[in-house]
Write a protein that holds these residues in place. Sequence first.
Motif, PDB file in Angstrom:
ATOM      1  N   ASN A  95       0.827  -1.205   0.000  1.00 46.48           N
ATOM      2  CA  ASN A  95       0.000   0.000   0.000  1.00 46.48           C
ATOM      3  C   ASN A  95       0.863   1.258   0.000  1.00 46.48           C
ATOM      4  OD1 ASN A  95      -2.628  -1.066  -0.009  1.00 46.48           O
ATOM      5  ND2 ASN A  95      -2.596  -1.421   2.189  1.00 46.48           N
ATOM      6  N   VAL A  96       1.920   1.253   0.813  1.00 42.24           N
ATOM      7  CA  VAL A  96       2.778   2.430   0.894  1.00 42.24           C
ATOM      8  C   VAL A  96       3.561   2.619  -0.403  1.00 42.24           C
ATOM      9  CG1 VAL A  96       4.715   3.495   2.098  1.00 42.24           C
ATOM     10  CG2 VAL A  96       2.916   2.381   3.400  1.00 42.24           C
ATOM     11  N   TYR A  97       4.002   1.534  -1.015  1.00 43.22           N
ATOM     12  CA  TYR A  97       4.702   1.675  -2.294  1.00 43.22           C
ATOM     13  C   TYR A  97       3.774   2.237  -3.357  1.00 43.22           C
ATOM     14  CZ  TYR A  97       9.448   0.065  -1.703  1.00 43.22           C
ATOM     15  OH  TYR A  97      10.779   0.001  -1.362  1.00 43.22           O
ATOM     16  N   LEU A 103       3.089   9.899  -5.237  1.00 46.11           N
ATOM     17  CA  LEU A 103       3.722  11.055  -4.608  1.00 46.11           C
ATOM     18  C   LEU A 103       5.089  11.358  -5.231  1.00 46.11           C
ATOM     19  CD1 LEU A 103       2.937  10.452  -0.828  1.00 46.11           C
ATOM     20  CD2 LEU A 103       2.014  12.270  -2.272  1.00 46.11           C
ATOM     21  N   GLU A 104       5.928  10.345  -5.367  1.00 46.00           N
ATOM     22  CA  GLU A 104       7.275  10.592  -5.854  1.00 46.00           C
ATOM     23  C   GLU A 104       7.297  10.799  -7.365  1.00 46.00           C
ATOM     24  OE1 GLU A 104      10.633   8.819  -4.069  1.00 46.00           O
ATOM     25  OE2 GLU A 104       9.477   7.996  -2.392  1.00 46.00           O
ATOM     26  N   LEU A 167       8.169   9.335   4.808  1.00 48.33           N
ATOM     27  CA  LEU A 167       7.961   8.023   4.199  1.00 48.33           C
ATOM     28  C   LEU A 167       9.286   7.310   3.939  1.00 48.33           C
ATOM     29  CD1 LEU A 167       5.085   8.730   1.635  1.00 48.33           C
ATOM     30  CD2 LEU A 167       4.945   7.402   3.748  1.00 48.33           C
ATOM     31  N   ASN A 168      10.269   8.046   3.412  1.00 43.05           N
ATOM     32  CA  ASN A 168      11.551   7.407   3.109  1.00 43.05           C
ATOM     33  C   ASN A 168      12.250   6.915   4.362  1.00 43.05           C
ATOM     34  OD1 ASN A 168      12.608   7.420   0.151  1.00 43.05           O
ATOM     35  ND2 ASN A 168      11.469   9.326   0.343  1.00 43.05           N
ATOM     36  N   LEU A 169      12.208   7.703   5.432  1.00 46.70           N
ATOM     37  CA  LEU A 169      12.867   7.279   6.659  1.00 46.70           C
ATOM     38  C   LEU A 169      12.133   6.126   7.321  1.00 46.70           C
ATOM     39  CD1 LEU A 169      13.954  10.728   8.121  1.00 46.70           C
ATOM     40  CD2 LEU A 169      15.398   8.995   7.078  1.00 46.70           C
ATOM     41  N   LEU A 226      10.887  -6.613  -4.112  1.00 41.22           N
ATOM     42  CA  LEU A 226      10.413  -7.043  -2.797  1.00 41.22           C
ATOM     43  C   LEU A 226       9.277  -8.054  -2.921  1.00 41.22           C
ATOM     44  CD1 LEU A 226      10.470  -3.627  -0.909  1.00 41.22           C
ATOM     45  CD2 LEU A 226      11.847  -5.632  -0.357  1.00 41.22           C
ATOM     46  N   GLN A 227       8.971  -8.445  -4.162  1.00 44.11           N
ATOM     47  CA  GLN A 227       7.926  -9.431  -4.454  1.00 44.11           C
ATOM     48  C   GLN A 227       6.557  -8.976  -3.945  1.00 44.11           C
ATOM     49  OE1 GLN A 227       9.549 -13.084  -2.774  1.00 44.11           O
ATOM     50  NE2 GLN A 227      10.842 -13.423  -4.563  1.00 44.11           N
ATOM     51  N   LEU A 228       6.281  -7.692  -4.162  1.00 38.47           N
ATOM     52  CA  LEU A 228       4.993  -7.128  -3.761  1.00 38.47           C
ATOM     53  C   LEU A 228       4.008  -7.052  -4.922  1.00 38.47           C
ATOM     54  CD1 LEU A 228       6.310  -4.107  -1.641  1.00 38.47           C
ATOM     55  CD2 LEU A 228       5.580  -6.346  -0.799  1.00 38.47           C
ATOM     56  N   ASP A 229       4.496  -7.293  -6.139  1.00 36.59           N
ATOM     57  CA  ASP A 229       3.650  -7.097  -7.313  1.00 36.59           C
ATOM     58  C   ASP A 229       2.431  -8.007  -7.323  1.00 36.59           C
ATOM     59  OD1 ASP A 229       5.717  -9.034  -7.562  1.00 36.59           O
ATOM     60  OD2 ASP A 229       5.228  -9.267  -9.690  1.00 36.59           O
TER      61      ASP A 229
END
Length: 239
Positions: A95-97, A103-104, A167-169, A226-229
């Motif tokens: 979700n965050v990615y 955003l990015e 978010l990055n930190l 990260l195998q999130l796809d």
Amino acid sequence: MLPKSLTLTEQVASQIAGDIAQGAYPVGAKLPPGRVLAEQYGVSAAVIREVTERLRAQGLIQSRQGSGSVVLSRTGAQGFQVPVDIAVSREQLANVYELRMELEGGAAAFAAQRRTAADLGAMARALADLERHLDHPEHGVEHDIAFHLAIATATHNPFYQDLLQYLNLQLRLAVSTARSNTRRQEGMTHAVHQEHVAVFEAIRAGDPERARQMAVRHLRQAADRLQLDSLFPAFPQTS
């Protein structure tokens, strides 16, 4: 696979938040310098930087470059926060990615339109530092995050800077895991570095749409590594 233990950041942040709540650090008082806190809690300066950002995001302190951190409140604000178990929850991390892609991507587009010579210099230095430390576990993560923050700074929008820095930190552990996975694949670290270079070149060229596309592509591929796809088949596709 993502780590399942609580991070040092979470442990130290919880201890300092507890000290603030109990009045050990009164409202209006400055926290000790980062090096003092690092020695006190037996952690690195990098961990203390993460802790400071987390406490700031919770509304407990105000932190300014060169001025230290001042206690704002004994109780945290209930605003936007990344869940503390983000590094162990694959669905939350996905979700965050997904959020970061939007955003990015937008930040990169604004940076391409608004960047100054100083902004480009900061990005170039972060990239050069990153290239020198591609295979270093800790320094590579630091310079990776520094590059993304330099892009956020180039938007000249303080809200982009604050949110993307947070978010990055908060995702430092996930970035570290992704880079560790990458180092195990021959030639992959250089391929990932070229993703950063492509974002920079689009920003330097003043091409906002290309910058957006390259930033989203980089984050999509980071999520893939990260195998999130598989969790989000609707992740935006990139060419």
